[in-house]
Scaffold this motif. Sequence first.
Motif, short mmCIF file in Angstrom:
data_model
loop_
_atom_site.label_atom_id
_atom_site.label_comp_id
_atom_site.label_asym_id
_atom_site.label_seq_id
_atom_site.Cartn_x
_atom_site.Cartn_y
_atom_site.Cartn_z
N ILE A 174 12.74 58.47 15.71
CA ILE A 174 12.34 57.52 14.66
C ILE A 174 11.71 56.25 15.25
CG2 ILE A 174 13.16 56.10 12.74
CD1 ILE A 174 15.27 58.28 12.21
N PRO A 175 12.32 55.59 16.27
CA PRO A 175 11.67 54.42 16.86
C PRO A 175 10.28 54.70 17.42
CG PRO A 175 13.96 54.46 17.50
CD PRO A 175 13.69 55.77 16.81
N CYS A 176 10.08 55.88 18.01
CA CYS A 176 8.75 56.21 18.55
C CYS A 176 7.70 56.23 17.43
CB CYS A 176 8.78 57.56 19.26
SG CYS A 176 9.42 57.48 20.93
N LEU A 177 8.07 56.75 16.29
CA LEU A 177 7.14 56.76 15.16
C LEU A 177 6.87 55.34 14.65
CD1 LEU A 177 8.47 59.89 13.23
CD2 LEU A 177 6.41 59.72 14.66
N ILE A 178 7.89 54.49 14.67
CA ILE A 178 7.68 53.08 14.27
C ILE A 178 6.77 52.39 15.28
CG2 ILE A 178 8.79 50.85 13.91
CD1 ILE A 178 11.26 52.37 12.92
N TRP A 179 7.05 52.56 16.57
CA TRP A 179 6.19 51.95 17.60
C TRP A 179 4.75 52.43 17.48
CZ3 TRP A 179 10.69 53.16 21.32
CH2 TRP A 179 11.47 52.03 21.53
N ALA A 180 4.58 53.70 17.14
CA ALA A 180 3.24 54.26 17.07
C ALA A 180 2.38 53.57 16.02
CB ALA A 180 3.31 55.76 16.77
N PHE A 181 3.01 53.04 14.96
CA PHE A 181 2.25 52.41 13.87
C PHE A 181 2.54 50.92 13.74
CE2 PHE A 181 2.73 56.91 12.81
CZ PHE A 181 1.40 57.27 12.61
N ALA A 182 3.23 50.33 14.72
CA ALA A 182 3.61 48.92 14.65
C ALA A 182 2.39 48.01 14.68
CB ALA A 182 4.55 48.59 15.81
N GLN A 183 2.49 46.92 13.91
CA GLN A 183 1.41 45.94 13.87
C GLN A 183 1.88 44.52 14.20
OE1 GLN A 183 -1.74 46.66 13.50
NE2 GLN A 183 -1.56 48.81 12.88
N ASP A 184 3.19 44.26 14.05
CA ASP A 184 3.68 42.89 14.26
C ASP A 184 5.08 42.89 14.86
OD1 ASP A 184 5.35 43.65 12.17
OD2 ASP A 184 4.23 42.54 10.65
N PHE A 185 5.61 41.69 15.05
CA PHE A 185 6.92 41.50 15.66
C PHE A 185 8.01 42.23 14.91
CE2 PHE A 185 10.92 39.13 15.56
CZ PHE A 185 11.24 39.06 16.90
N TRP A 186 7.95 42.25 13.57
CA TRP A 186 9.04 42.79 12.77
C TRP A 186 9.16 44.31 12.92
CZ3 TRP A 186 12.18 39.13 11.76
CH2 TRP A 186 11.68 37.84 11.57
N ALA A 187 8.05 44.98 13.07
CA ALA A 187 8.09 46.43 13.31
C ALA A 187 8.73 46.72 14.66
CB ALA A 187 6.70 47.03 13.24
N PHE A 188 8.36 45.93 15.67
CA PHE A 188 8.96 46.11 16.99
C PHE A 188 10.46 45.81 16.96
CE2 PHE A 188 4.49 45.51 18.40
CZ PHE A 188 4.37 46.66 19.16
N LEU A 189 10.85 44.82 16.15
CA LEU A 189 12.27 44.49 16.03
C LEU A 189 13.04 45.65 15.40
CD1 LEU A 189 14.59 42.48 16.27
CD2 LEU A 189 13.93 41.57 14.02
N ALA A 190 12.48 46.23 14.34
CA ALA A 190 13.14 47.36 13.68
C ALA A 190 13.32 48.53 14.66
CB ALA A 190 12.34 47.81 12.47
N ALA A 191 12.27 48.82 15.42
CA ALA A 191 12.35 49.92 16.40
C ALA A 191 13.38 49.62 17.48
CB ALA A 191 10.98 50.16 17.02
N SER A 192 13.43 48.36 17.94
CA SER A 192 14.38 47.98 18.98
C SER A 192 15.82 48.12 18.50
CB SER A 192 14.13 46.54 19.43
OG SER A 192 12.89 46.41 20.07
N LEU A 193 16.07 47.74 17.23
CA LEU A 193 17.42 47.83 16.70
C LEU A 193 17.86 49.28 16.55
CD1 LEU A 193 17.32 44.99 14.00
CD2 LEU A 193 18.34 44.92 16.29
N LEU A 194 16.96 50.14 16.08
CA LEU A 194 17.30 51.57 15.99
C LEU A 194 17.47 52.19 17.37
CD1 LEU A 194 15.01 52.90 13.12
CD2 LEU A 194 17.51 52.81 13.13
N ASN A 195 16.64 51.76 18.31
CA ASN A 195 16.72 52.29 19.66
C ASN A 195 18.07 51.97 20.32
OD1 ASN A 195 15.52 51.57 22.89
ND2 ASN A 195 15.38 53.61 22.00
#
Length: 433
Positions: free
Chosen positions: A95-116
């Motif tokens: 799931i984090p890889c899919l978020i990172w793949a489409f991330a555009q800003d800090f908040w997307a990276f934060l969500a992926a980091s928390l799930l990771n």
Amino acid sequence: MASSPGSLWHTLIHLRGNPRACVWTEPMWGLSMALVLPYLSVFMLTLGLHDAQIGLLATAGMISQVFFGLAGGIITDRMGRRLTNAVFDVIAFVIPCLIWAFAQDFWAFLAASLLNGALQVTANAWDCLMVEDAERDQITGIYSLVRVAADCSALFAPIAAIMVAQFGMEPAVRVLFINAAVVMLAKIILLYAASHETRQGRIRMEQTRHESLWRLFVGYREAARLLARSRGSLLALAIAALVAAVTLVNATFWQVLVNHHLHVPDPVLPFFPMVRSLLSVLFLFTLIRRLTSGHDLKQATLWGFGIYLAGQLVLVVIPAAEGEADLVTYALLGVCLLLDSFGAGMLFMLSESLVAFHVDEAERSRVMALQRTAVMLAAAPFGLISGWLSGMDRTYPFWLTSGLLLIGVVTTVVWWVGPHSEPPAEVVSADRA
């Protein structure tokens, strides 16, 4: 070709059951996460994030790992090692890889980091799955093979380099994250099919089947007492915390320093982890294996800390060339990689092995979960600190890691407890009852 009983080849060939399944599927990490993670910090800079935000994300990820790590022992006991590993690998990586793949800003990276951060649950379950049914004298060899398998990513680094050179940083990294999600999902399915629940895992599933989550959480008190009574476990905890902090800083800012301070161009970046990995494999099969094949691991630990420290010091004194990196820059980076590959390879294997040696088998999942939680708590601030330091000067985070490695040398000299010089935790407990 015949292999001696003490060689890694012998260990690899004679692995059976869960250790074989875990080790033999681990190279898929190189085709997935290891192929793209070296680019993550530079990718974030490309999208407009700055050093302090990257450091904040590293710390947020570590805090997430603290919470997941504390829950990891309970989850692993209740669900079983095998199922926990499969479910939480999806949460932590796919799931984090899919978020990172489409991330555009800090908040997307934060969500992926928390799930990771859920990787701490699967790391706990995976360790238990791999070593609980293994023979004790195979443990250092197993962890060496895990490191070798992860380092096989070196063979695929040119793929990333070609993609970045051909398509540019942003589109190439997005494609690599999608690839990582697909390959990790395949790895999860293969490991689940090739493994079985461990003997201790079945016992703990039965014991916890009718217990409430609160009662299981309270059970951490006994695990904490076992941990506190074992000097060897506390030593392993200290070493693991120092290694985790140094690894966090290097994983976050090594490529940033090389790219933005030493002016190494983007397409060259994947070749550094490739060279480091190949050297690490070479050392693990030769020098590291020789240094760790005996009962006394103290000297090996000192070698690991000392040589890793030398590599970090070489990195910070490399002069930045005018314009693009020159031959001197690449030569000194080569020396740095040589030293880092030995030191990091040695310390990774030893920090994991020492924990496995000293932990009480009956409480393995909960004690290891507590240890991982403590390690993450200790390492978490260093993401934020190193981001702040990097904002001032991109060499400062590596002066910090040099100090941490020096502390590791002192800790090993003063506090060493060998894996064969302390009675098992259950014996200690009985003696003091």
